[in-house]
Design an enzyme around this catalytic site. Structure first.
Site, short mmCIF file in Angstrom:
data_model
loop_
_atom_site.label_atom_id
_atom_site.label_comp_id
_atom_site.label_asym_id
_atom_site.label_seq_id
_atom_site.Cartn_x
_atom_site.Cartn_y
_atom_site.Cartn_z
N ARG A 84 -14.82 -12.40 -1.06
CA ARG A 84 -14.09 -13.05 0.02
C ARG A 84 -15.01 -13.68 1.06
O ARG A 84 -14.64 -14.68 1.69
CB ARG A 84 -13.12 -12.08 0.69
N ARG B 241 -4.68 -13.46 -0.34
CA ARG B 241 -4.99 -13.63 1.07
C ARG B 241 -5.81 -14.90 1.34
O ARG B 241 -5.73 -15.48 2.42
CB ARG B 241 -5.67 -12.38 1.62
N ARG C 110 -14.55 -6.44 -10.98
CA ARG C 110 -14.40 -5.59 -9.80
C ARG C 110 -15.09 -4.23 -10.01
O ARG C 110 -15.04 -3.67 -11.12
CB ARG C 110 -12.92 -5.38 -9.45
N SER D 34 0.82 -1.21 0.00
CA SER D 34 0.00 0.00 0.00
C SER D 34 0.86 1.26 0.00
O SER D 34 0.58 2.21 -0.73
CB SER D 34 -0.93 0.00 1.22
N SER E 187 -12.46 2.00 -0.06
CA SER E 187 -11.78 3.26 0.26
C SER E 187 -10.84 3.69 -0.85
O SER E 187 -10.43 4.85 -0.91
CB SER E 187 -11.00 3.11 1.56
N GLU F 12 -8.93 -6.16 5.11
CA GLU F 12 -7.91 -6.97 4.45
C GLU F 12 -7.37 -8.07 5.36
O GLU F 12 -6.77 -9.04 4.89
CB GLU F 12 -6.77 -6.09 3.96
N SER G 211 -12.38 0.63 5.57
CA SER G 211 -10.91 0.75 5.47
C SER G 211 -10.42 2.18 5.62
O SER G 211 -9.55 2.63 4.86
CB SER G 211 -10.42 0.15 4.15
#
Length: 435
Positions: A354, A395, A130, A31, A174, A323, A202
């Site tokens: 997720r 992840r 997305r 990030s 965000s 996350e 976030s």
């Protein structure tokens, strides 16, 4: 183990034969790295980025900025680490490969609006699902011509946009706010961004963006759900990138589930990274956490509960730290009491859905995970081996590795998707398990 025969490329997650005792250095934050590259490309002079992460997402960001005309010289300084010199140049027409990197697909379009020409964006097949309309509609509201609602799309730019006030619903990510903030100072009148919609997720990532803008000399005023960026220069500077605390979480979790101790060097005392929250999460689950002074630096030491104690379930609003959900959900699947993770409906628009993915895969291994409207309910249940699907989500892959650490016969179908943010994860994990 049914189904593994037809998946010869799956990775057999190693099982710990005792408490993990390990020290694991972690490469730089993705990030921070990608924000630093953006600010360096927009700056008034050359910048240097020290300890930048070398991963697929950061390479995609470098490639996008180079396509737009930015000069970047990057040299390796260690495993997954780079030192980069970034020299700004006038932006030009380009074709941008976003891969599956949210920071590229959402941070680069506001920069593309500063060109005089055509900038085309596309990415991986999954990236085309997305959400993108929020940032693209915002650019249209600011006077930029954009064709398309999600990848692939095209920005038709005519030089510096006027900027001004824009209202968006950033409840899905965000990154929509951060993407506008990062470029706002280069718009003629700066930018005022208002969030109008559901709860903004976030927030620490927006705080990170604001903090880095201020370090680069940009004037930013903040109020709840409102940000004002004054027009002006972005200063070139040296950026030093902290270790990626979210990438540290699976290794810390390894100590938690085996009753061992894992140390992460160079843990920052002050940080805007959401991953820092793992300390309090693991403490609430029964772990011991300590920041050990090592000269002028600090090492985070985390020890799991003693043998026979086990992890406690938690009830937590994770809207600011979404996350971390895959790691925390895996921990909860191994806990002795029920857990409820809420405030994370926005994770349905991440690399994959997720919430659905975690529920499906935990239950596939014998767990008891229920998808809620805005989160997950996870109850204790004995796990067994099986194939854990990663959904091309880094992840998700590390969550499968964590469950496999204490469950015989877990195979992860695509462990190499971890190269998105932590190249060589499987090797590092295997090293840790071997001790």
């Amino acid at each position: 183990m049914i189904g593994l025969v037809n998946n010869p490329q799956s990775w057999h997650a190693p099982v710990a034969r005792g408490p993990i005792e390990w020290t694991q250095p972690i490469p730089g934050s993705k990030s921070i790295t990608n924000r630093a590259f953006i600010l360096a490309a927009l700056a008034n002079r050359e910048s240097t980025i020290v300890d930048a992460l070398d991963s697929r997402d950061t390479r995609l960001m470098m490639g996008a900025l180079q396509e737009l005309g930015t000069h970047i010289e990057a040299t390796s300084t260690g495993p997954a680490l780079l030192r980069a010199r970034v020299r700004p140049a006038p932006f030009r027409s380009a074709t941008i490969d976003c891969g599956l990197a949210g920071t590229v697909m959402r941070f680069v379009p506001p920069i593309a609006a500063l060109t005089t020409g055509t900038v085309r964006f596309d990415g991986d097949l999954q990236a085309r699902q997305r959400p993108m309309a929020t940032i693209l509609d915002a650019l249209r509201e600011l006077g930029v011509s954009v064709v398309g609602e999600q990848l692939p799309f095209t920005v038709y730019a005519q030089g510096t946009p006027p900027g001004g006030t824009v209202s968006i619903d950033a409840s899905g990510s965000s990154q929509f706010v951060s993407g506008l903030l990062l470029a706002a100072a280069r718009y003629e009148h700066g930018m005022t961004i208002r969030h109008e919609g559901g709860r903004l997720p976030s927030l620490p990532h927006i705080d990170m963006t604001v903090d880095m803008l201020r370090q680069a000399g940009v004037t930013v005023q903040t109020e709840p759900n409102r940000w004002r960026v004054e027009p002006g220069e972005i200063e070139g500077r040296t950026w030093r990138v902290e270790p990626d605390l979210s990438n540290a979480t699976p290794f810390l979790a390894a100590a938690a589930v085996t009753g061992g101790t894992v140390r992460i060097p160079h843990w920052p005392v002050r940080t805007t990274q959401p991953g820092d929250a793992i300390r309090s999460i693991l403490e609430s689950m029964g772990c011991q956490v300590e920041l050990e002074a090592t000269g002028a630096d600090f090492t985070l030491a985390l020890s799991g509960p003693p043998a026979g104690m086990g992890l406690k379930g938690i009830r937590m609003d994770m809207s600011d730290i979404g996350e971390l959900t895959p790691t925390v959900a895996a921990l909860c699947a191994l806990a002795q009491t029920e857990s409820r993770l809420t405030g994370i409906a926005h994770l349905r628009g991440h690399e994959t859905d997720r919430l659905a993915a975690l529920s499906t895969e935990i239950n596939r291994l014998g767990g008891d995970c229920e998808e809620l409207p805005d989160g997950l309910a996870i109850r204790p249940a004995p796990l067994h081996g099986g194939l854990w699907h990663s959904y091309a989500d880094h992840r998700m892959a590390t969550a499968g590795a964590l469950l496999g650490l204490v469950t015989e016969g877990v195979h992860v179908d695509d462990i190499e998707t971890t190269s998105k943010t932590l190249p060589g994860f499987a090797h590092l994990w295997e090293q840790m398990v071997r001790g």
